[in-house]
Design an enzyme around this catalytic site. Structure first.
Site, PDB file in Angstrom:
ATOM      1  N   SER A   1     -16.364  14.622 -16.563  1.00 36.49           N
ATOM      2  CA  SER A   1     -16.220  15.477 -17.752  1.00 36.49           C
ATOM      3  C   SER A   1     -15.492  14.836 -18.924  1.00 36.49           C
ATOM      4  CB  SER A   1     -15.520  16.787 -17.372  1.00 36.49           C
ATOM      5  OG  SER A   1     -16.446  17.699 -16.831  1.00 36.49           O
TER       6      SER A   1
ATOM      7  N   LYS B   1     -17.140  14.537 -22.324  1.00 37.81           N
ATOM      8  CA  LYS B   1     -17.084  15.596 -23.344  1.00 37.81           C
ATOM      9  C   LYS B   1     -16.335  15.138 -24.591  1.00 37.81           C
ATOM     10  CE  LYS B   1     -17.432  19.712 -20.329  1.00 37.81           C
ATOM     11  NZ  LYS B   1     -17.525  19.163 -18.977  1.00 37.81           N
TER      12      LYS B   1
ATOM     13  N   SER C   1     -13.151  22.733 -19.997  1.00 44.31           N
ATOM     14  CA  SER C   1     -14.254  21.913 -19.490  1.00 44.31           C
ATOM     15  C   SER C   1     -15.526  22.756 -19.385  1.00 44.31           C
ATOM     16  CB  SER C   1     -13.905  21.300 -18.130  1.00 44.31           C
ATOM     17  OG  SER C   1     -14.693  20.152 -17.885  1.00 44.31           O
TER      18      SER C   1
END
Length: 485
Positions: free
Chosen positions: A147, A150, A318
């Site tokens: 993640s 991102k 997230s």
């Protein structure tokens, strides 16, 4: 566009992080000013609250007094301000002592050797004021970022669209067919309340036209290609479509894993039809998918919160649905196909506009980091964080303000809570990344001497998720706890 922060801008860069928190009577003050609702008959939703919002937090560069310049006009590490460094930045900006590579290595390398970090560990620590990498361990090796990708998605979207861009959900009127068309613009944050306001505005407009009985269609043609993420059916992400309500969640949750609708767009259209009926509009039959005719009149529009707020929410919690929307908004802005493949090209192409980013080996197979085909280096992540702090790029600031605060909120709310990591609590702001066998952490931290640093620690081949989290937290806390000189 070149990366690197000027010395004169260090206070601005630091304010972007420190002024926004991390603590204020138990409340995070990282929120930017909520823009006045752009309301064309319908209004806008703002994640985490109603329209409007608090005034901006006051500037507070004095929080880190060590960042001031020395009386002789030079930095306390001896470098005169204005001396060129990497990419023309001043190497000793601000006055707080600059950590040395040797001291950072002494603090970090024993922690990088912990078995919990698996078979491959990469690391980068960068001085935010200058863009200078202070420490690296296989820092240029592109690995699965999970993640933390991102961060790249957010930078690309903000630079392509601007931080005040809002994603529209529109209702158009096909006069010839006596048909309203609900057109999805790709906003996964549209709420039930927002849909109700859109129905209110639409019903008023239809009443003015004397349209008491209508057909209803919905248009999701903005997005192309597969709607399922490559991981398949998964509680962490809904089908990626241009129209949905509350990310297709089938429960009352607002974040985290949840059962998802198999047809979020169809469900949203059905819900919209029900709300129109509640307002006295006779909707014939069930809504059907159809492309809106060219030149159709706009009846009403609902716009999302500004992109800066969506970025903050995507990073703090997230949020995979928002991250995929950010990637596709980037594709739309760049004229690419609005699909997984098109977004991958668009994100990379957008980042390539920044001179000097370490994009070798990088791959953006998705916007969320759920795809194991993603690749990014620790070096790239710290460069992106440094870029987000650059006073020349205020549109990127929400990349920093959206990072979770250690032991306080978001995906770091339950971490940094033991003796070994407590030094990082409240000082570390970082994006987490977790897949089976992959654990990453990338963000910013203020060193013991008051220097603002960006870091990325990435571990592959891990077998103990909790142990890996603790090991990564120790690395970030070690940077917070030392002057490293």
């Amino acid at each position: 566009m070149a990366i690197g922060s000027a010395a004169v801008g260090l206070a601005v860069a630091v304010s972007a992080v420190t002024v926004t928190g991390p603590w204020d009577s138990g409340q995070r003050t990282a929120e930017r000013v909520r823009a006045a609702a752009w309301d064309h008959r319908a209004g806008a939703d703002h994640p985490g609250g109603a329209r409007g919002g608090p005034a901006p937090a006051p500037g507070a560069p004095e929080v880190l007094t060590a960042l001031g310049t020395a009386p002789d006009g030079s930095d306390r590490d001896g470098a005169a301000q204005g001396d060129p460094g990497r990419n023309g930045a001043a190497p000793g900006a601000g006055g707080a002592p600059l950590p040395t590579r040797t001291a950072l290595a002494d603090a970090l390398e024993p922690l990088l050797e912990r078995d919990a970090l698996g078979t491959l560990r990469t690391a980068s620590v960068t001085d935010v004021a200058t863009g200078r990498q202070l420490y690296g361990a296989k820092a240029d090796r592109a690995v699965v970022p999970a993640s933390t990708i991102k961060i790249a998605t957010s930078v690309a979207a903000l630079s392509a669209l601007g931080d005040d861009h809002r994603i529209p959900t529109r209702v158009l009127w096909d006069e010839d067919g006596k048909r309203a068309v609900l057109v999805g613009g790709g906003d996964p944050t549209l709420t039930r309340a927002g849909l109700a306001r859109l129905a209110d505005a639409t019903a008023r407009e239809l009443a003015e036209r004397g349209a008491e009985r209508i057909d209803l269609a919905y248009d999701v043609s903005l997005y192309t290609g597969p709607v399922r993420h490559p991981i398949g059916v998964n509680d962490n992400i809904a089908p990626v479509v241009a129209l949905m309500v509350e990310a297709g969640r089938l429960d009352d949750s607002t974040r985290g894993p949840a059962p998802r609708s198999a047809d979020p767009a169809g469900d949203a259209a059905e819900a919209f039809a029900d709300r129109l009926r509640d307002r006295g509009i006779d909707v014939s039959g069930a809504p059907r998918a159809a492309k809106a005719p060219k030149g159709a009149e706009e009846l009403a529009v609902h716009r999302s919160a500004p992109l800066s707020k969506l970025v903050e929410r995507a990073l703090t919690h997230s949020d995979n649905d928002i991250a995929e929307a950010l990637a596709r908004q980037t594709a739309a802005a760049r004229g690419e196909r609005v699909s997984f493949a098109g977004a991958a090209h668009a994100v990379r192409d957008q980042l390539e506009e920044y001179e000097g980013l370490s994009l070798k080996g990088a791959r953006f197979a998705d916007g969320s980091g759920l795809d194991r085909a993603d690749r990014a280096s620790a070096e790239l992540l710290t460069e992106l964080l440094t870029l987000a702090a650059d006073p020349d790029h205020p549109e990127l600031r929400s990349v920093l303000s959206g990072l979770p605060v250690a032991r306080f909120n978001g995906t770091l709310g339950g971490r940094f809570d033991d003796t070994a990591t407590r030094a990082g609590a409240g000082l570390v702001r970082a994006k987490t990344g977790t897949l089976t066998g992959i654990n990453t952490l990338a963000g910013t931290v203020v060193s013991a001497d008051g220097r603002l640093l960006a870091f990325a620690f990435m571990a592959s081949g891990t077998t103990d998720r909790q142990g890996a989290h603790e090991a990564l937290d120790r690395l970030a806390s070690a940077v917070a706890n030392c002057g490293c000189r």
